[in-house]
Enzyme design. Sequence first.
Site, short mmCIF file in Angstrom:
data_model
loop_
_atom_site.label_atom_id
_atom_site.label_comp_id
_atom_site.label_asym_id
_atom_site.label_seq_id
_atom_site.Cartn_x
_atom_site.Cartn_y
_atom_site.Cartn_z
N GLN A 91 36.48 11.16 -25.06
CA GLN A 91 35.52 10.67 -26.07
C GLN A 91 35.74 11.32 -27.43
O GLN A 91 34.97 11.07 -28.37
CB GLN A 91 34.09 10.92 -25.58
CG GLN A 91 33.74 10.16 -24.32
CD GLN A 91 32.38 10.54 -23.76
OE1 GLN A 91 31.54 11.13 -24.42
NE2 GLN A 91 32.15 10.19 -22.50
N HIS A 158 30.81 13.74 -24.51
CA HIS A 158 29.46 14.02 -25.03
C HIS A 158 29.45 14.86 -26.31
O HIS A 158 28.72 15.84 -26.42
CB HIS A 158 28.62 14.72 -23.95
CG HIS A 158 28.29 13.85 -22.78
ND1 HIS A 158 27.32 14.17 -21.87
CD2 HIS A 158 28.81 12.66 -22.37
CE1 HIS A 158 27.25 13.22 -20.94
NE2 HIS A 158 28.16 12.29 -21.24
N GLU A 250 17.96 6.13 -22.99
CA GLU A 250 16.68 6.33 -23.68
C GLU A 250 16.74 5.90 -25.14
O GLU A 250 17.77 6.06 -25.81
CB GLU A 250 16.30 7.82 -23.64
CG GLU A 250 16.11 8.38 -22.26
CD GLU A 250 15.79 9.87 -22.25
OE1 GLU A 250 15.65 10.43 -21.16
OE2 GLU A 250 15.66 10.48 -23.35
N TYR A 260 13.12 16.99 -25.31
CA TYR A 260 13.27 15.70 -24.65
C TYR A 260 13.72 15.80 -23.19
O TYR A 260 13.96 14.80 -22.55
CB TYR A 260 14.18 14.79 -25.49
CG TYR A 260 13.46 14.42 -26.77
CD1 TYR A 260 12.70 13.27 -26.84
CD2 TYR A 260 13.45 15.28 -27.87
CE1 TYR A 260 11.96 12.96 -27.98
CE2 TYR A 260 12.72 14.99 -29.01
CZ TYR A 260 11.98 13.83 -29.06
OH TYR A 260 11.24 13.54 -30.19
N TYR A 271 25.38 11.72 -11.22
CA TYR A 271 26.45 10.85 -10.74
C TYR A 271 26.79 11.10 -9.28
O TYR A 271 27.33 10.22 -8.60
CB TYR A 271 27.68 10.98 -11.62
CG TYR A 271 27.55 10.23 -12.92
CD1 TYR A 271 27.64 8.84 -12.95
CD2 TYR A 271 27.33 10.89 -14.12
CE1 TYR A 271 27.51 8.13 -14.13
CE2 TYR A 271 27.19 10.19 -15.31
CZ TYR A 271 27.29 8.82 -15.31
OH TYR A 271 27.15 8.12 -16.48
#
Length: 384
Positions: A91, A158, A250, A260, A271
């Site tokens: 990513q 991430h 979300e 949060y 997972y």
Amino acid sequence: MFRMSSLAAAPLLSALAFALPAEAETTVESSKGTTIAVAPVAEFNEPWAMTFLPDGSMLVTEKSGTLLHVAADGQEKTPVAGTPAVAYGGQGGLGDVVLHPNFAENRLVYLTFAEEGEGGQGAAVARARLAVDDGERPRLENVAVIWRQVPKVSGMGHYSHRIAFGPDGMMFVTSGERQKKTPAQAMDSNLGKIVRLHDDGAVPSDNPFQSDGEMARQFWTIGHRNMLGLAFDGGGQLWAHEMGPRGGDELNRIEKGANYGWPNVSNGENYDGSPIPDHATSDAYTKPEISWTPVIAPAGFVIYDGDLFADWKGDGLIGGLRSQALVHVAFEDGGQGGTATEVERFDMGQRVREVEQGPDGALFVLEDGPGGRLLKLTPASTAK
């Protein structure tokens, strides 16, 4: 004096002339029957983000590390010189591109990217001046990294690294927890946080975690996983969406000092199938306004304020990767800080990485991956 029109005059040797094969404009109908027109504009290699310049041209990032200046009609793409080196893979790579609120006067551009360092990789924010001389390609000058994820860790997931400027000129940056979970609750790491900074990267003295250590002074909120969308509504309320694990994506109303919950609570499960207590089990954490299971894998986010889609003013548009959709959400009081609900979604047939609003009020989406297209969306009744 910087002249945006001179960007289009960069020499052909430094420009990539581009024309899509002839593709018919199509229409897409939403889950509730709304029809939009979809027109291909350009094509890229793993595009990640885009922003519009004052003359209607664009800056587009490609994950492998290229920043492109793109003519308004998509017919010419010019690589911008001076882009920082990136850690490309998974990513990671070149990410967001955002203009300073006073770009017309100061020409400042912000880029996010993954970088190598001691211990692995991490996201960073660089600020630079976008410059061009007549007859030369655009370039970045005075490139300086003004924020970094701490610590750098192994793995290439991430990063998050989305930027939004608030009405007061403060800069907010999403910092993913890098698939490490526990740093999202730690006060000595800025992973899993939204940070709030001055436009030069300095830490404001009125951030909410001033008494929790030097690192925590930059935090605005904590307990996040992977936030790939960040936007202010018309009332100055900040919203962010984030990917859940297996389930539990979300959309969150971002409030100063809130937690949060990740990884302590989630509306999804790990997972490996192991359960996570859901948000309803604890009042210690701020609950999402919308939670999606099955996931949409949200990426890209704009809160619309144009006139072309008159009925959507104040609403949010979210790109979906796994869902291959454009997801339309409405706020209870028209984008002035109300609760949010999903209104409809458009099946785009490809993973959607980015959503932006154009100068004329049209919406633009970037498809994900090699050959990802830039698409212009307009109401079907006004399509030309």
